[in-house]
Design a protein around this motif. Structure first.
Motif, PDB file in Angstrom:
ATOM      1  N   SER A 248       0.837  -1.209   0.000  1.00 53.35           N
ATOM      2  CA  SER A 248       0.000   0.000   0.000  1.00 53.35           C
ATOM      3  C   SER A 248       0.867   1.253   0.000  1.00 53.35           C
ATOM      4  O   SER A 248       1.734   1.410   0.862  1.00 53.35           O
ATOM      5  N   TRP A 249       0.598   2.145  -0.963  1.00 52.30           N
ATOM      6  CA  TRP A 249       1.328   3.399  -1.053  1.00 52.30           C
ATOM      7  C   TRP A 249       0.939   4.328   0.081  1.00 52.30           C
ATOM      8  O   TRP A 249      -0.205   4.351   0.519  1.00 52.30           O
ATOM      9  N   GLU A 250       1.911   5.125   0.521  1.00 52.58           N
ATOM     10  CA  GLU A 250       1.668   6.140   1.544  1.00 52.58           C
ATOM     11  C   GLU A 250       1.555   7.497   0.844  1.00 52.58           C
ATOM     12  O   GLU A 250       1.375   7.553  -0.368  1.00 52.58           O
ATOM     13  N   SER A 251       1.667   8.602   1.558  1.00 52.13           N
ATOM     14  CA  SER A 251       1.486   9.922   0.948  1.00 52.13           C
ATOM     15  C   SER A 251       2.739  10.345   0.178  1.00 52.13           C
ATOM     16  O   SER A 251       3.865  10.103   0.606  1.00 52.13           O
ATOM     17  N   GLU A 252       2.509  10.996  -0.953  1.00 46.01           N
ATOM     18  CA  GLU A 252       3.598  11.442  -1.821  1.00 46.01           C
ATOM     19  C   GLU A 252       4.266  12.702  -1.284  1.00 46.01           C
ATOM     20  O   GLU A 252       3.621  13.548  -0.678  1.00 46.01           O
ATOM     21  N   GLN A 253       5.554  12.798  -1.556  1.00 43.15           N
ATOM     22  CA  GLN A 253       6.310  14.036  -1.341  1.00 43.15           C
ATOM     23  C   GLN A 253       6.782  14.461  -2.723  1.00 43.15           C
ATOM     24  O   GLN A 253       7.380  13.661  -3.441  1.00 43.15           O
ATOM     25  N   ARG A 254       6.519  15.705  -3.101  1.00 46.83           N
ATOM     26  CA  ARG A 254       6.871  16.183  -4.439  1.00 46.83           C
ATOM     27  C   ARG A 254       7.955  17.257  -4.370  1.00 46.83           C
ATOM     28  O   ARG A 254       7.994  18.047  -3.441  1.00 46.83           O
ATOM     29  N   ASP A 255       8.810  17.256  -5.381  1.00 42.22           N
ATOM     30  CA  ASP A 255       9.875  18.251  -5.496  1.00 42.22           C
ATOM     31  C   ASP A 255       9.876  18.744  -6.938  1.00 42.22           C
ATOM     32  O   ASP A 255       9.927  17.932  -7.869  1.00 42.22           O
ATOM     33  N   SER A 256       9.824  20.052  -7.132  1.00 45.38           N
ATOM     34  CA  SER A 256       9.734  20.620  -8.481  1.00 45.38           C
ATOM     35  C   SER A 256      11.095  20.846  -9.141  1.00 45.38           C
ATOM     36  O   SER A 256      11.160  21.253 -10.299  1.00 45.38           O
ATOM     37  N   ASN A 257      12.194  20.588  -8.439  1.00 48.62           N
ATOM     38  CA  ASN A 257      13.513  20.703  -9.043  1.00 48.62           C
ATOM     39  C   ASN A 257      13.687  19.495  -9.964  1.00 48.62           C
ATOM     40  O   ASN A 257      13.812  18.371  -9.491  1.00 48.62           O
ATOM     41  N   PHE A 258      13.682  19.718 -11.266  1.00 44.35           N
ATOM     42  CA  PHE A 258      13.636  18.616 -12.244  1.00 44.35           C
ATOM     43  C   PHE A 258      14.770  18.738 -13.255  1.00 44.35           C
ATOM     44  O   PHE A 258      14.610  19.364 -14.308  1.00 44.35           O
ATOM     45  N   PRO A 259      15.935  18.128 -12.966  1.00 48.36           N
ATOM     46  CA  PRO A 259      17.095  18.270 -13.844  1.00 48.36           C
ATOM     47  C   PRO A 259      17.237  17.162 -14.890  1.00 48.36           C
ATOM     48  O   PRO A 259      18.322  16.927 -15.405  1.00 48.36           O
ATOM     49  N   PHE A 260      16.153  16.456 -15.206  1.00 44.97           N
ATOM     50  CA  PHE A 260      16.237  15.296 -16.090  1.00 44.97           C
ATOM     51  C   PHE A 260      15.762  15.617 -17.505  1.00 44.97           C
ATOM     52  O   PHE A 260      14.868  16.432 -17.697  1.00 44.97           O
ATOM     53  N   SER A 261      16.367  14.932 -18.481  1.00 41.67           N
ATOM     54  CA  SER A 261      15.964  15.028 -19.886  1.00 41.67           C
ATOM     55  C   SER A 261      15.914  13.622 -20.461  1.00 41.67           C
ATOM     56  O   SER A 261      16.726  12.760 -20.098  1.00 41.67           O
ATOM     57  N   LYS A 262      14.988  13.407 -21.360  1.00 39.92           N
ATOM     58  CA  LYS A 262      14.863  12.106 -22.010  1.00 39.92           C
ATOM     59  C   LYS A 262      16.083  11.837 -22.884  1.00 39.92           C
ATOM     60  O   LYS A 262      16.649  12.753 -23.476  1.00 39.92           O
ATOM     61  N   GLY A 263      16.505  10.580 -22.933  1.00 45.64           N
ATOM     62  CA  GLY A 263      17.603  10.175 -23.800  1.00 45.64           C
ATOM     63  C   GLY A 263      18.992  10.533 -23.304  1.00 45.64           C
ATOM     64  O   GLY A 263      19.964  10.396 -24.034  1.00 45.64           O
ATOM     65  N   VAL A 264      19.094  10.976 -22.057  1.00 43.47           N
ATOM     66  CA  VAL A 264      20.375  11.444 -21.513  1.00 43.47           C
ATOM     67  C   VAL A 264      20.860  10.491 -20.415  1.00 43.47           C
ATOM     68  O   VAL A 264      20.067   9.938 -19.667  1.00 43.47           O
ATOM     69  N   GLU A 265      22.178  10.320 -20.327  1.00 40.38           N
ATOM     70  CA  GLU A 265      22.761   9.525 -19.241  1.00 40.38           C
ATOM     71  C   GLU A 265      22.949  10.423 -18.026  1.00 40.38           C
ATOM     72  O   GLU A 265      23.427  11.553 -18.150  1.00 40.38           O
ATOM     73  N   VAL A 266      22.538   9.933 -16.849  1.00 36.81           N
ATOM     74  CA  VAL A 266      22.621  10.713 -15.617  1.00 36.81           C
ATOM     75  C   VAL A 266      23.181   9.877 -14.476  1.00 36.81           C
ATOM     76  O   VAL A 266      23.178   8.645 -14.535  1.00 36.81           O
ATOM     77  N   LYS A 267      23.641  10.580 -13.450  1.00 34.09           N
ATOM     78  CA  LYS A 267      24.096   9.947 -12.216  1.00 34.09           C
ATOM     79  C   LYS A 267      23.220  10.442 -11.076  1.00 34.09           C
ATOM     80  O   LYS A 267      22.933  11.633 -10.982  1.00 34.09           O
ATOM     81  N   ILE A 268      22.818   9.495 -10.218  1.00 32.75           N
ATOM     82  CA  ILE A 268      22.021   9.803  -9.036  1.00 32.75           C
ATOM     83  C   ILE A 268      22.715   9.148  -7.846  1.00 32.75           C
ATOM     84  O   ILE A 268      23.149   8.001  -7.941  1.00 32.75           O
ATOM     85  N   GLN A 269      22.823   9.876  -6.738  1.00 40.47           N
ATOM     86  CA  GLN A 269      23.410   9.326  -5.508  1.00 40.47           C
ATOM     87  C   GLN A 269      22.363   9.314  -4.418  1.00 40.47           C
ATOM     88  O   GLN A 269      21.705  10.337  -4.184  1.00 40.47           O
ATOM     89  N   ILE A 270      22.209   8.167  -3.765  1.00 38.80           N
ATOM     90  CA  ILE A 270      21.255   8.052  -2.662  1.00 38.80           C
ATOM     91  C   ILE A 270      22.024   7.605  -1.426  1.00 38.80           C
ATOM     92  O   ILE A 270      22.612   6.522  -1.416  1.00 38.80           O
ATOM     93  N   THR A 271      22.025   8.439  -0.400  1.00 36.50           N
ATOM     94  CA  THR A 271      22.695   8.118   0.850  1.00 36.50           C
ATOM     95  C   THR A 271      21.648   7.725   1.882  1.00 36.50           C
ATOM     96  O   THR A 271      20.681   8.449   2.096  1.00 36.50           O
ATOM     97  N   PHE A 272      21.851   6.560   2.485  1.00 35.80           N
ATOM     98  CA  PHE A 272      20.945   6.053   3.517  1.00 35.80           C
ATOM     99  C   PHE A 272      21.452   6.557   4.858  1.00 35.80           C
ATOM    100  O   PHE A 272      22.497   6.147   5.336  1.00 35.80           O
ATOM    101  N   LYS A 273      20.710   7.481   5.463  1.00 39.12           N
ATOM    102  CA  LYS A 273      21.121   8.110   6.718  1.00 39.12           C
ATOM    103  C   LYS A 273      20.476   7.458   7.939  1.00 39.12           C
ATOM    104  O   LYS A 273      20.605   7.964   9.038  1.00 39.12           O
TER     105      LYS A 273
END
Length: 129
Positions: free
Chosen positions: A62-87
């Motif tokens: 079951s999904w919980e409530s969404e958190q949205r962020d309008s900072n959107f640095p993504f483009s279709k067809g492009v290679e990107v790097k994402i870092q996720i740190t577990f705190k």
């Protein structure tokens, strides 16, 4: 999901670095971290149709409530790097433009053992530690 890793051992302080190519015709893609496919502590979901990033969690299917962020640095067809740190109490997601999204560990997981990435994000590499 088309790419899944079970039995990961991501603990407090570890950073997951993901590099991949966003599909040319993608309307959204997702990266999920948790203990299994229906127990997701972090659902990271950039949506091109809304030009927003949605983060959420799923407990026992079951999904919980969404958190949205309008900072959107993504483009279709492009290679990107994402870092996720577990705190421990939260996740810090560093976007390609340096912006950081903080999302709480609502499930209070002490360890992340599952990674799932959907087919709209073609994984090139990932590492954590």
């Amino acid at each position: 999901m088309t790419f899944e890793v079970h039995n990961m051992d991501m603990t407090h302080g570890d950073t997951l670095k993901i590099k991949g190519r966003i599909a040319d015709n993608c309307s959204r893609f997702a990266v999920n971290l948790g203990s299994c496919a229906d127990h997701i502590a972090l659902h990271f979901n950039p949506r091109f149709d809304d030009v927003t990033i949605v983060c959420n969690s799923m407990c026992n299917g079951s999904w919980e409530s969404e958190q949205r962020d309008s900072n959107f640095p993504f483009s279709k067809g492009v290679e990107v790097k994402i870092q996720i740190t577990f705190k421990g109490e939260n996740f810090e997601i560093k976007l390609p433009n340096g912006h950081v999204i903080v999302f709480p560990n609502r499930l209070a997981l002490g360890k992340i053992t599952y990674l799932g990435v959907d087919e709209n994000f073609k994984m090139v590499s990932f590492k954590f530690g």
